[in-house]
Write an enzyme that holds these catalytic residues in place. Structure first.
Site, PDB file in Angstrom:
ATOM      1  N   ASP A   8       6.267  -8.146  73.057  1.00 63.71           N
ATOM      2  CA  ASP A   8       5.052  -8.620  73.726  1.00 63.71           C
ATOM      3  C   ASP A   8       3.867  -7.896  73.071  1.00 63.71           C
ATOM      4  OD1 ASP A   8       5.000  -6.079  74.803  1.00 63.71           O
ATOM      5  OD2 ASP A   8       4.944  -6.722  76.899  1.00 63.71           O
ATOM      6  N   CYS A  65       8.343  -3.624  73.783  1.00 63.94           N
ATOM      7  CA  CYS A  65       7.213  -3.848  74.693  1.00 63.94           C
ATOM      8  C   CYS A  65       6.523  -2.488  74.847  1.00 63.94           C
ATOM      9  CB  CYS A  65       7.656  -4.474  76.015  1.00 63.94           C
ATOM     10  SG  CYS A  65       8.791  -3.488  77.015  1.00 63.94           S
ATOM     11  N   THR A  67       6.863  -0.060  77.069  1.00 59.80           N
ATOM     12  CA  THR A  67       7.835   1.002  77.364  1.00 59.80           C
ATOM     13  C   THR A  67       9.219   0.729  76.800  1.00 59.80           C
ATOM     14  OG1 THR A  67       8.432  -0.131  79.398  1.00 59.80           O
ATOM     15  CG2 THR A  67       6.713   1.565  79.564  1.00 59.80           C
ATOM     16  N   HIS A  98      29.663   3.436  71.699  1.00 60.47           N
ATOM     17  CA  HIS A  98      30.377   3.372  72.982  1.00 60.47           C
ATOM     18  C   HIS A  98      30.077   2.129  73.809  1.00 60.47           C
ATOM     19  CE1 HIS A  98      31.300   7.996  73.286  1.00 60.47           C
ATOM     20  NE2 HIS A  98      31.779   7.437  72.190  1.00 60.47           N
ATOM     21  N   HIS A 133      36.603   2.226  74.890  1.00 60.70           N
ATOM     22  CA  HIS A 133      35.268   1.697  75.183  1.00 60.70           C
ATOM     23  C   HIS A 133      35.295   0.181  75.350  1.00 60.70           C
ATOM     24  CE1 HIS A 133      33.794   5.669  74.614  1.00 60.70           C
ATOM     25  NE2 HIS A 133      34.355   5.718  73.410  1.00 60.70           N
TER      26      HIS A 133
HETATM   27  C1  RB5 Z   1       2.424  -4.675  79.267  1.00 59.48           C
HETATM   28  O1  RB5 Z   1       1.242  -4.078  79.651  1.00 59.48           O
HETATM   29  C2  RB5 Z   1       3.616  -3.811  79.658  1.00 59.48           C
HETATM   30  O2  RB5 Z   1       3.790  -3.849  81.026  1.00 59.48           O
HETATM   31  C3  RB5 Z   1       4.850  -4.268  78.940  1.00 59.48           C
HETATM   32  O3  RB5 Z   1       4.626  -4.203  77.560  1.00 59.48           O
HETATM   33  C4  RB5 Z   1       6.108  -3.473  79.169  1.00 59.48           C
HETATM   34  O4  RB5 Z   1       5.876  -2.092  78.983  1.00 59.48           O
HETATM   35  C5  RB5 Z   1       6.859  -3.733  80.384  1.00 59.48           C
HETATM   36  O5  RB5 Z   1       7.912  -3.142  80.638  1.00 59.48           O
END
Ligand code: RB5
Length: 146
Positions: A8, A65, A67, A98, A133
């Site tokens: 994203d 993304c 995080t 694993h 595993h």
């Molecule tokens: C976008 O702002 C953010 O929420 C997305 O990239 C992601 O981190 C969601 O888990």
């Protein structure tokens, strides 16, 4: 091996950096979007990337993304996908050994491009160990099939 990439807006720049890195390493890549830093929802991109991986035996995916967490949550809803959100080398290696993970999720706001390239390299080069595993993976699949 073909590597399927998706991101994203929060992971776009990291995806672009990884695409260049993987091209230089000689991997074939398929870019499932997004194509800019403009805000976009991550779940449809996760699904598209996962479907590419599932249609290509031996294919692996990288989802980015902000995080890495939203992408991993969405990807793990797709039957047959085992997505791991990693920001350290040991986890990126052992999730292949694993867990036979087929998608690595990375946070563009968590890891820098250099570390992300190292995590990607070890993820792509490490083979599943099988053995005990495999039984554990089968148990995950049983849960998925309920
Ligand atoms: C976008 O702002 C953010 O929420 C997305 O990239 C992601 O981190 C969601 O888990």
């Amino acid at each position: 091996m073909t590597v399927y990439l998706g991101a994203d807006h929060g992971g776009f720049e990291l995806k672009e950096a990884l695409k260049k890195h993987l091209d230089a390493e000689g991997y074939k890549t398929v870019d499932c979007g997004t194509d800019s830093t403009q805000s976009v929802d991550y779940a449809p991109i996760a699904e598209k990337t996962c479907l590419g991986v599932l249609a290509d035996e031996g294919g692996l995916g990288i989802l980015c993304c902000g995080t890495g967490i939203g992408m991993s949550m969405a990807a793990n809803k797709v039957k047959g996908i085992r997505a791991a959100c990693c920001s350290d080398y040991f986890s990126a290696k052992y999730t292949r050994l694993h867990n036979n993970a087929n998608i690595l999720c990375l946070g563009g706001r968590v890891v820098g491009a250099g570390l992300a390239a190292e995590l990607t390299d070890v993820f792509l080069k490490t083979e599943f160990e099988g053995g005990r595993h495999q039984r554990r993976i089968d148990q995950i699949t049983e849960i998925e099939n309920k």
